[in-house]
Design a protein around this motif. Structure first.
Motif, PDB file in Angstrom:
ATOM      1  N   ALA A  52      -7.659  -1.503  12.141  1.00  0.00           N
ATOM      2  CA  ALA A  52      -8.207  -0.676  11.066  1.00  0.00           C
ATOM      3  C   ALA A  52      -7.124  -0.304  10.055  1.00  0.00           C
ATOM      4  O   ALA A  52      -7.376  -0.235   8.849  1.00  0.00           O
ATOM      5  CB  ALA A  52      -8.844   0.592  11.646  1.00  0.00           C
ATOM      6  N   THR A  53      -5.909  -0.101  10.540  1.00  0.00           N
ATOM      7  CA  THR A  53      -4.782   0.204   9.648  1.00  0.00           C
ATOM      8  C   THR A  53      -4.504  -0.963   8.713  1.00  0.00           C
ATOM      9  O   THR A  53      -4.422  -0.796   7.489  1.00  0.00           O
ATOM     10  CB  THR A  53      -3.516   0.504  10.480  1.00  0.00           C
ATOM     11  N   GLY A  54      -4.354  -2.169   9.288  1.00  0.00           N
ATOM     12  CA  GLY A  54      -4.028  -3.345   8.489  1.00  0.00           C
ATOM     13  C   GLY A  54      -5.111  -3.737   7.511  1.00  0.00           C
ATOM     14  O   GLY A  54      -4.821  -4.180   6.393  1.00  0.00           O
ATOM     15  N   VAL A  55      -6.369  -3.557   7.903  1.00  0.00           N
ATOM     16  CA  VAL A  55      -7.485  -3.909   7.021  1.00  0.00           C
ATOM     17  C   VAL A  55      -7.617  -2.901   5.878  1.00  0.00           C
ATOM     18  O   VAL A  55      -7.945  -3.277   4.741  1.00  0.00           O
ATOM     19  CB  VAL A  55      -8.804  -3.986   7.829  1.00  0.00           C
ATOM     20  N   THR A  56      -7.335  -1.631   6.151  1.00  0.00           N
ATOM     21  CA  THR A  56      -7.514  -0.599   5.131  1.00  0.00           C
ATOM     22  C   THR A  56      -6.365  -0.558   4.130  1.00  0.00           C
ATOM     23  O   THR A  56      -6.545  -0.094   2.999  1.00  0.00           O
ATOM     24  CB  THR A  56      -7.684   0.779   5.800  1.00  0.00           C
ATOM     25  N   MET A  57      -5.192  -1.055   4.495  1.00  0.00           N
ATOM     26  CA  MET A  57      -4.049  -1.030   3.577  1.00  0.00           C
ATOM     27  C   MET A  57      -4.321  -1.770   2.260  1.00  0.00           C
ATOM     28  O   MET A  57      -4.118  -1.208   1.172  1.00  0.00           O
ATOM     29  CB  MET A  57      -2.803  -1.582   4.279  1.00  0.00           C
ATOM     30  N   PRO A  58      -4.789  -3.029   2.284  1.00  0.00           N
ATOM     31  CA  PRO A  58      -5.093  -3.692   1.003  1.00  0.00           C
ATOM     32  C   PRO A  58      -6.231  -3.027   0.241  1.00  0.00           C
ATOM     33  O   PRO A  58      -6.262  -3.065  -0.993  1.00  0.00           O
ATOM     34  CB  PRO A  58      -5.459  -5.127   1.414  1.00  0.00           C
ATOM     35  N   VAL A  59      -7.163  -2.384   0.949  1.00  0.00           N
ATOM     36  CA  VAL A  59      -8.251  -1.668   0.288  1.00  0.00           C
ATOM     37  C   VAL A  59      -7.682  -0.501  -0.527  1.00  0.00           C
ATOM     38  O   VAL A  59      -8.079  -0.261  -1.676  1.00  0.00           O
ATOM     39  CB  VAL A  59      -9.290  -1.154   1.313  1.00  0.00           C
ATOM     40  N   MET A  60      -6.707   0.212   0.059  1.00  0.00           N
ATOM     41  CA  MET A  60      -6.070   1.313  -0.667  1.00  0.00           C
ATOM     42  C   MET A  60      -5.252   0.803  -1.854  1.00  0.00           C
ATOM     43  O   MET A  60      -5.205   1.439  -2.915  1.00  0.00           O
ATOM     44  CB  MET A  60      -5.178   2.119   0.283  1.00  0.00           C
ATOM     45  N   LEU A  61      -4.629  -0.342  -1.699  1.00  0.00           N
ATOM     46  CA  LEU A  61      -3.897  -0.953  -2.826  1.00  0.00           C
ATOM     47  C   LEU A  61      -4.855  -1.299  -3.957  1.00  0.00           C
ATOM     48  O   LEU A  61      -4.551  -1.100  -5.140  1.00  0.00           O
ATOM     49  CB  LEU A  61      -3.160  -2.215  -2.363  1.00  0.00           C
ATOM     50  N   PHE A  62      -6.017  -1.819  -3.591  1.00  0.00           N
ATOM     51  CA  PHE A  62      -7.039  -2.162  -4.585  1.00  0.00           C
ATOM     52  C   PHE A  62      -7.453  -0.928  -5.378  1.00  0.00           C
ATOM     53  O   PHE A  62      -7.487  -0.932  -6.612  1.00  0.00           O
ATOM     54  CB  PHE A  62      -8.255  -2.778  -3.890  1.00  0.00           C
ATOM     55  N   GLN A  80      -7.337   6.873 -14.098  1.00  0.00           N
ATOM     56  CA  GLN A  80      -7.728   7.901 -13.125  1.00  0.00           C
ATOM     57  C   GLN A  80      -6.542   8.149 -12.185  1.00  0.00           C
ATOM     58  O   GLN A  80      -6.590   7.814 -10.992  1.00  0.00           O
ATOM     59  CB  GLN A  80      -8.959   7.431 -12.334  1.00  0.00           C
ATOM     60  N   LEU A  81      -5.494   8.731 -12.730  1.00  0.00           N
ATOM     61  CA  LEU A  81      -4.225   8.808 -12.012  1.00  0.00           C
ATOM     62  C   LEU A  81      -4.299   9.652 -10.737  1.00  0.00           C
ATOM     63  O   LEU A  81      -3.608   9.353  -9.755  1.00  0.00           O
ATOM     64  CB  LEU A  81      -3.139   9.353 -12.938  1.00  0.00           C
ATOM     65  N   GLU A  82      -5.121  10.713 -10.745  1.00  0.00           N
ATOM     66  CA  GLU A  82      -5.230  11.542  -9.537  1.00  0.00           C
ATOM     67  C   GLU A  82      -5.786  10.732  -8.368  1.00  0.00           C
ATOM     68  O   GLU A  82      -5.311  10.850  -7.233  1.00  0.00           O
ATOM     69  CB  GLU A  82      -6.135  12.761  -9.784  1.00  0.00           C
ATOM     70  N   LEU A  83      -6.778   9.902  -8.666  1.00  0.00           N
ATOM     71  CA  LEU A  83      -7.343   9.053  -7.615  1.00  0.00           C
ATOM     72  C   LEU A  83      -6.336   7.995  -7.190  1.00  0.00           C
ATOM     73  O   LEU A  83      -6.251   7.628  -6.009  1.00  0.00           O
ATOM     74  CB  LEU A  83      -8.636   8.393  -8.108  1.00  0.00           C
ATOM     75  N   GLY A  84      -5.570   7.495  -8.157  1.00  0.00           N
ATOM     76  CA  GLY A  84      -4.538   6.509  -7.851  1.00  0.00           C
ATOM     77  C   GLY A  84      -3.459   7.083  -6.949  1.00  0.00           C
ATOM     78  O   GLY A  84      -2.974   6.412  -6.023  1.00  0.00           O
ATOM     79  N   VAL A  85      -3.083   8.327  -7.191  1.00  0.00           N
ATOM     80  CA  VAL A  85      -2.070   8.983  -6.361  1.00  0.00           C
ATOM     81  C   VAL A  85      -2.587   9.159  -4.934  1.00  0.00           C
ATOM     82  O   VAL A  85      -1.855   8.934  -3.960  1.00  0.00           O
ATOM     83  CB  VAL A  85      -1.677  10.355  -6.969  1.00  0.00           C
ATOM     84  N   PHE A  86      -3.862   9.543  -4.812  1.00  0.00           N
ATOM     85  CA  PHE A  86      -4.447   9.726  -3.485  1.00  0.00           C
ATOM     86  C   PHE A  86      -4.434   8.420  -2.703  1.00  0.00           C
ATOM     87  O   PHE A  86      -3.979   8.377  -1.548  1.00  0.00           O
ATOM     88  CB  PHE A  86      -5.883  10.243  -3.608  1.00  0.00           C
ATOM     89  N   SER A  87      -4.929   7.337  -3.309  1.00  0.00           N
ATOM     90  CA  SER A  87      -5.006   6.059  -2.595  1.00  0.00           C
ATOM     91  C   SER A  87      -3.617   5.478  -2.331  1.00  0.00           C
ATOM     92  O   SER A  87      -3.373   4.896  -1.269  1.00  0.00           O
ATOM     93  CB  SER A  87      -5.870   5.057  -3.374  1.00  0.00           C
ATOM     94  N   ALA A  88      -2.689   5.677  -3.278  1.00  0.00           N
ATOM     95  CA  ALA A  88      -1.322   5.182  -3.069  1.00  0.00           C
ATOM     96  C   ALA A  88      -0.641   5.953  -1.940  1.00  0.00           C
ATOM     97  O   ALA A  88       0.070   5.366  -1.108  1.00  0.00           O
ATOM     98  CB  ALA A  88      -0.517   5.323  -4.362  1.00  0.00           C
ATOM     99  N   GLY A  89      -0.875   7.268  -1.909  1.00  0.00           N
ATOM    100  CA  GLY A  89      -0.300   8.079  -0.839  1.00  0.00           C
ATOM    101  C   GLY A  89      -0.841   7.678   0.525  1.00  0.00           C
ATOM    102  O   GLY A  89      -0.100   7.613   1.508  1.00  0.00           O
ATOM    103  N   LEU A  90      -2.143   7.377   0.569  1.00  0.00           N
ATOM    104  CA  LEU A  90      -2.749   6.954   1.831  1.00  0.00           C
ATOM    105  C   LEU A  90      -2.224   5.585   2.250  1.00  0.00           C
ATOM    106  O   LEU A  90      -1.995   5.334   3.439  1.00  0.00           O
ATOM    107  CB  LEU A  90      -4.276   6.925   1.698  1.00  0.00           C
ATOM    108  N   PHE A  91      -2.008   4.699   1.269  1.00  0.00           N
ATOM    109  CA  PHE A  91      -1.414   3.390   1.578  1.00  0.00           C
ATOM    110  C   PHE A  91      -0.032   3.573   2.200  1.00  0.00           C
ATOM    111  O   PHE A  91       0.305   2.936   3.206  1.00  0.00           O
ATOM    112  CB  PHE A  91      -1.304   2.535   0.314  1.00  0.00           C
ATOM    113  N   GLY A  92       0.773   4.455   1.603  1.00  0.00           N
ATOM    114  CA  GLY A  92       2.103   4.717   2.149  1.00  0.00           C
ATOM    115  C   GLY A  92       2.040   5.291   3.547  1.00  0.00           C
ATOM    116  O   GLY A  92       2.819   4.905   4.433  1.00  0.00           O
ATOM    117  N   GLY A  93       1.085   6.206   3.767  1.00  0.00           N
ATOM    118  CA  GLY A  93       0.917   6.780   5.099  1.00  0.00           C
ATOM    119  C   GLY A  93       0.537   5.733   6.127  1.00  0.00           C
ATOM    120  O   GLY A  93       1.030   5.743   7.264  1.00  0.00           O
ATOM    121  N   LEU A  94      -0.318   4.799   5.722  1.00  0.00           N
ATOM    122  CA  LEU A  94      -0.730   3.723   6.628  1.00  0.00           C
ATOM    123  C   LEU A  94       0.435   2.794   6.953  1.00  0.00           C
ATOM    124  O   LEU A  94       0.549   2.300   8.078  1.00  0.00           O
ATOM    125  CB  LEU A  94      -1.885   2.928   6.014  1.00  0.00           C
ATOM    126  N   CYS A  95       1.289   2.548   5.961  1.00  0.00           N
ATOM    127  CA  CYS A  95       2.486   1.718   6.199  1.00  0.00           C
ATOM    128  C   CYS A  95       3.359   2.342   7.277  1.00  0.00           C
ATOM    129  O   CYS A  95       3.831   1.665   8.199  1.00  0.00           O
ATOM    130  CB  CYS A  95       3.291   1.554   4.908  1.00  0.00           C
TER     131      CYS A  95
END
Length: 250
Positions: free
Chosen positions: A105-115, A125-140
């Motif tokens: 689930a981690t590996g599959v969701t990482m590219p989704v967050m990058l998208f 929509q920078l606030e949403l971008g920050v949220f998804s980028a932060g979650l991508f970093g957390g998943l890494c």
């Protein structure tokens, strides 16, 4: 922004549902936490609150963007509410189903967050971008401990949180239909489970797959957990690239 806070709230609320389920399993010392009905009711209630926020923040009819066409269709609110509730609850459970082997689930969701990060940034929509980028970093960071052999497991707490984030971002950006592409693995996992259960009941014991969901079928067919991680994550990455091209025609 309100949308960014709403997504965080949706994710955290679904994570809380997962936490209650995980705690119940640990307390009972068996693989049975909340009943499916209890979990479904809680998920619907959380989705309803999120949709209410979208409604209150809307200044008109909600629109549904169709990837690759640049066309957006306005929907009546009653139709949109039913559609959104179905997709949000379904997507959340689909991500939960994908969390079946180390890191999947981690590996599959990482590219989704990058998208979502790329789309949000391109659309300002920078606030949403920050949220998804932060979650991508957390998943890494989490993947270091979650990759096979896993030292840490996300459980329902993590997988339901991720499901909330995925569908929350899709609706906040008005591109829920893109989940068909970026969530292709989630969908295949869910369909395999539905088909298996349905066929089993109809034929009184026969099976389509060796075991459901799909990753267990392939695992019993000889695929290693590392191969499953690489293939499923790679398929999702390619689907996310295709989806990005599709939504850029908005």
């Amino acid at each position: 922004s309100v949308h960014a806070l709403a997504i965080l709230g949706l994710s955290a609320a679904y994570g809380a549902v997962g936490l209650v389920d995980d705690y119940a399993k640990i307390k009972k010392k068996e693989n049975a936490g909340l009943t499916p009905r209890q979990k479904l009711v809680l998920q619907i209630l959380v989705a309803a609150v999120f949709i209410l926020v979208l409604f209150l923040e809307s200044d008109g009819l909600p629109s549904l963007m169709i990837p690759f066409t640049g066309i957006s269709i306005d929907l009546p609110w009653p139709v949109y509410i039913i559609f959104a509730a179905f997709v949000i609850v379904g997507a959340d459970n689909a991500v939960n189903l994908t969390d079946g082997i180390d890191g999947l689930a981690t590996g599959v969701t990482m590219p989704v967050m990058l998208f979502f990060t790329a789309v949000a940034c391109f659309w300002g929509q920078l606030e949403l971008g920050v949220f998804s980028a932060g979650l991508f970093g957390g998943l890494c960071g989490f993947l270091i401990y979650n990759f096979h052999p896993a030292k840490v497991f996300m459980g329902d707490t993590g997988s339901l949180f991720l499901g909330g984030a995925v569908c929350g971002l899709a609706f906040a950006l008005d591109i829920p239909l893109v989940l068909i592409l970026v969530g292709i693995i989630y969908i295949l996992e869910t369909l395999s489970d539905i088909l298996q259960v349905g066929y089993f009941k109809l034929t009184h014991g026969k099976r389509i797959f060796r075991m459901a969901p799909l990753h267990h079928h392939l695992e019993l067919g000889g695929w290693s957990e590392v191969k499953l991680f690489c293939v499923f994550s790679g398929v999702t990455l390619l689907a996310c690239v295709l989806a990005f091209l599709g939504v850029m025609g908005r």
